[in-house]
Design an enzyme around this catalytic site. Structure first.
Site, mmCIF file in Angstrom:
data_model
loop_
_atom_site.group_PDB
_atom_site.id
_atom_site.type_symbol
_atom_site.label_atom_id
_atom_site.label_comp_id
_atom_site.label_asym_id
_atom_site.label_seq_id
_atom_site.Cartn_x
_atom_site.Cartn_y
_atom_site.Cartn_z
ATOM 1 N N ARG A 143 0.833 -1.200 0.000
ATOM 2 C CA ARG A 143 0.000 0.000 0.000
ATOM 3 C C ARG A 143 0.867 1.249 0.000
ATOM 4 O O ARG A 143 0.536 2.248 -0.652
ATOM 5 C CB ARG A 143 -0.946 0.001 1.205
ATOM 6 N N CYS A 165 -1.093 5.986 9.097
ATOM 7 C CA CYS A 165 -1.467 4.726 8.446
ATOM 8 C C CYS A 165 -2.598 5.037 7.485
ATOM 9 O O CYS A 165 -2.588 6.060 6.818
ATOM 10 C CB CYS A 165 -1.852 3.669 9.484
#
Length: 301
Positions: A199, A259
């Site tokens: 990611r 995050c």
């Protein structure tokens, strides 16, 4: 059970928790600790189903999406899990029996990814004694320690607090950064991205509409904070890991973490604290960053 190793605040071992709850004794001490079950998964199923199937006696279930997060802001500002308001968080914690004068232990399924969110929020809102159960429910049940099923009763079991608590939430006890501060930190300090490496690189993005990372950030997947048994790695190994990423706590460089939505970043803040490094959390994280199309996006390593 094996004797507990050296205390690693803010963690607590299953052995130490069992001792505090009076497991195996004729009578458990009353009101020694407030237990919160924070089992949650981004992909589901609902954590409450897991809680009903089995939990540590006396624990109260915490809904991460509703009790550990506020409502979404306009156009997604604040990210997928914005910080709850002081009033809402205080009310939620009091309803779970949280009090200022009683220790709190939080746990999740195993690796503390969700439990760390509760730990961080309670610390941010000034509770002085909060610990994460290292290894979570999996470690507790694997050790043959008692579990119960169903919803939490109105009276305490094994000394866990229930009913209305007196917790007074005062925000600001843990450092936070916003999008502008995160961008600055990525250049002048160390900004760690706690998401999976794929990611970070932008190879995949299963949740948010834009793939990539904040320019200048360093990939530091949360999964690398724990071992195969889902318990945190020894502090010296964590220190070596973070030092290799530029965060050694000794070079004067400030450290921040983000995050996807501020949940797993709390796990990284916890791991950094175990390493002796104080880090700021970007609560909105990537899901907030991408709400402004003028903010740059990087891909690749």
């Amino acid at each position: 059970m094996a004797p507990e190793s050296v205390d690693r605040a803010p963690l607590i071992s299953i052995e130490r928790l069992a001792e505090q709850l009076g497991v195996g004794k004729a009578a458990a001490p009353s009101g020694t600790v407030t237990l919160l079950d924070v089992r949650w998964s981004l992909a589901g199923p609902p954590g409450r189903d897991l809680y009903a199937a089995g939990h540590i006696p006396g624990a109260r279930f915490v809904d991460l999406d509703h009790q550990l997060a506020g409502p979404h802001g306009p156009s997604g500002a604040g990210g997928r899990h914005p910080l709850p308001s002081t009033e809402d968080f205080q009310a939620a914690m009091r309803s779970l029996g949280v009090s200022d004068d009683r220790p709190v232990v939080v746990y999740d399924a195993a690796d503390a990814t969700a439990a760390a969110r509760a730990w961080w929020l309670l610390r941010y809102f000034s509770h002085s004694d909060v610990k994460v159960l290292d290894g979570g429910y999996a470690a507790w049940s694997a050790a043959g320690l008692p579990t119960v099923s169903g919803e939490a009763p109105g009276t305490s079991e094994l000394g866990a607090a229930t009913g209305t608590g007196n917790f007074i939430a005062v925000p600001g006890a843990m450092p936070v950064i916003d999008a502008d501060a995160a961008a600055k930190l990525a250049i002048e300090g160390v900004l760690l991205d706690a998401r999976a490496a794929a990611r970070f690189r932008g190879d995949v993005e299963p949740i948010d509409p834009v793939a990539g990372h904040i320019p200048g950030a360093v990939s530091a997947p949360t999964r690398d904070n724990v071992g195969p048994d889902d318990r945190f790695l020894p502090s010296e190994i964590l220190r070596t890991r973070f030092a290799s990423l530029g965060a050694n706590g000794m070079n004067g460089r400030e450290v921040g973490v983000y995050c996807g939505s501020g949940v797993t970043a709390a796990h990284e803040v916890l791991a950094l604290e175990l390493s002796g490094i104080r880090a700021a959390l970007y609560p909105g994280s990537w899901s907030d960053w991408i709400t402004n199309p003028n903010r740059p996006v990087s891909t690749g390593e």
